[in-house]
Design an enzyme around this catalytic site. Structure first.
Site, PDB file in Angstrom:
ATOM      1  CD  GLU A 246       1.428   8.555   4.910  1.00 59.68           C
ATOM      2  OE1 GLU A 246       1.196   7.684   5.973  1.00 59.68           O
ATOM      3  OE2 GLU A 246       2.372   9.512   4.950  1.00 59.68           O
TER       4      GLU A 246
ATOM      5  N   GLY B  82      -2.868  13.150  15.673  1.00 63.99           N
ATOM      6  CA  GLY B  82      -2.337  14.029  14.818  1.00 63.99           C
ATOM      7  C   GLY B  82      -1.251  14.924  15.404  1.00 63.99           C
ATOM      8  CG  ASP B  83       2.453  15.248  13.723  1.00 66.95           C
ATOM      9  OD1 ASP B  83       2.754  14.386  14.611  1.00 66.95           O
ATOM     10  OD2 ASP B  83       2.817  14.853  12.761  1.00 66.95           O
TER      11      ASP B  83
ATOM     12  CB  THR C 227      -0.936  12.698   5.153  1.00 69.49           C
ATOM     13  OG1 THR C 227      -0.638  13.621   4.095  1.00 69.49           O
ATOM     14  CG2 THR C 227      -0.071  11.500   4.824  1.00 69.49           C
TER      15      THR C 227
ATOM     16  CG  PHE D  93      10.098  12.366   8.688  1.00 67.93           C
ATOM     17  CD1 PHE D  93       9.340  12.660   9.782  1.00 67.93           C
ATOM     18  CD2 PHE D  93       9.651  11.555   7.716  1.00 67.93           C
ATOM     19  CE1 PHE D  93       8.053  12.079   9.923  1.00 67.93           C
ATOM     20  CE2 PHE D  93       8.267  11.186   7.579  1.00 67.93           C
ATOM     21  CZ  PHE D  93       7.556  11.544   8.545  1.00 67.93           C
TER      22      PHE D  93
ATOM     23  CG  HIS E 120       5.202   8.709  20.204  1.00 71.14           C
ATOM     24  ND1 HIS E 120       4.872   9.914  20.841  1.00 71.14           N
ATOM     25  CD2 HIS E 120       4.296   9.110  19.071  1.00 71.14           C
ATOM     26  CE1 HIS E 120       4.465  10.924  20.263  1.00 71.14           C
ATOM     27  NE2 HIS E 120       3.978  10.130  19.074  1.00 71.14           N
TER      28      HIS E 120
ATOM     29  CB  SER F 244      -0.827  -0.083   1.293  1.00 68.09           C
ATOM     30  OG  SER F 244      -0.336  -0.295   2.402  1.00 68.09           O
TER      31      SER F 244
ATOM     32  NE  ARG G 151      10.162  14.686  -3.976  1.00 64.07           N
ATOM     33  CZ  ARG G 151      10.172  15.814  -5.155  1.00 64.07           C
ATOM     34  NH1 ARG G 151      10.250  15.739  -6.344  1.00 64.07           N
ATOM     35  NH2 ARG G 151      10.172  17.191  -4.749  1.00 64.07           N
TER      36      ARG G 151
ATOM     37  CE  LYS H  96      -2.985   3.783  18.813  1.00 60.90           C
ATOM     38  NZ  LYS H  96      -1.745   4.653  18.135  1.00 60.90           N
TER      39      LYS H  96
ATOM     40  CG  HIS I 150       1.574   1.759   4.766  1.00 62.80           C
ATOM     41  ND1 HIS I 150       0.429   1.917   3.841  1.00 62.80           N
ATOM     42  CD2 HIS I 150       1.843   3.197   5.334  1.00 62.80           C
ATOM     43  CE1 HIS I 150       0.028   3.313   3.723  1.00 62.80           C
ATOM     44  NE2 HIS I 150       0.650   3.945   4.607  1.00 62.80           N
TER      45      HIS I 150
END
Length: 288
Positions: free
Chosen positions: A9, A100-101, A40, A210, A143, A7, A265, A159, A259
């Site tokens: 993104e 979410g950020d 996203t 990142f 995290h 998949s 790109r 979750k 994924h």
């Protein structure tokens, strides 16, 4: 080595040029027959409408199974669920539900006074709508906001218990970190599939930034390898080889689905998929 399903993104375009790039990306990767593609949602919900429009357009025009990202940052419960209803009305029945950020410049996540407190509340509300397959994020390396690795696993279980049916991990460079996380999740009673997230390295400096922001560990050898590759103008060759090797190790370790974070790109992701034996699916109409 078995051939995995895949998949991809994408992120929603913010300009006409970016719209063409997204469509080129879709056209390049669609022949690889992805199980789904996801779009996203920007930090702080900044691309809320763009995401909604891109999801609806892709669903209508590409023939692909499209999953929409949805977060609960800077929005009321009513606003967030209205977006979800828009997705459902457009025929989109898969959502990647994330906290979410926070917006740029914010110290951390602060729930909207009338919004969802966290991703578990969002997942539960989406599950109550009974319209969506719900995927969530997972973190094989701790995290940045988690107390420790066990806290990440405990939260992922919450979750899944709230209504999610699959998890997609943050990208990583150490396959053993993924396998340890997967096994620890199984030991904790998490029986939902945990899909590894793969980031083919388009730009090493950007990837390092990142990685630092999301807690992904960067092996010293990897930094050295890209420093040397840059001198010889071999970054693309190195990136393709590294991503292919990473994916091969994951497949050998039992991963059945991969994924890819494409960053709109597609060439590097396409080349890695080809190296893994994922051949383009040719429509008979194309050769008639």
């Amino acid at each position: 080595m078995s051939t995995p399903t895949v998949s991809f993104e994408f992120f929603p375009p913010k300009s006409l040029e970016a719209s063409f790039r997204l469509w080129d990306t879709v056209q390049t990767l669609a022949p690889l027959d992805p199980s789904f593609v996801s779009v996203t949602y920007g930090a702080g919900g900044t691309t809320r409408e763009l995401t909604r429009d891109a999801v609806a357009t892709l669903h209508k025009s590409s023939g692909l199974n499209v999953a929409a990202h949805l977060t609960c940052v800077e929005a009321t419960r009513e606003e967030t669920l209205a977006i979800a209803q828009d997705f459902a009305d457009a025929g989109v029945n898969e959502i990647v539900a994330l906290r979410g950020d926070p917006p740029k410049g914010a110290d951390g996540f602060t729930p909207h006074p009338e919004g969802f407190a966290d991703s578990c509340e969002l997942i539960s509300a989406l599950a109550d709508m009974n319209r969506f397959k719900i995927r969530v994020g997972a973190y094989p390396e701790v995290h940045p906001e988690a107390a420790d690795a066990q806290a990440d696993i405990d939260y992922l279980k919450r979750k899944i218990d709230a209504g999610a049916s699959e998890a997609i991990t943050q990208f990583f460079f150490d396959t053993e970190a993924f396998f340890r996380f997967r096994d620890a999740c199984a030991a904790a009673g998490i029986d939902a599939p945990i899909t590894p997230g793969i980031l083919p390295i388009e730009n090493w400096a950007g990837t390092k930034r990142f990685a630092n922001s999301c807690g992904t560990k960067i092996p010293a050898w990897l930094d050295e390898a890209f420093t040397k590759a840059a001198r010889d103008d071999r970054e693309t060759l190195l990136a393709t080889a590294l991503a292919t090797e990473l994916c091969s190790e994951l497949i050998d370790g039992g991963a059945e689905h991969l994924h890819f974070y494409t960053l709109n790109r597609p060439e590097l992701t396409r080349d890695v998929c080809h190296a893994l034996g994922i051949a383009p699916k040719v429509d008979l109409r194309d050769v008639a």
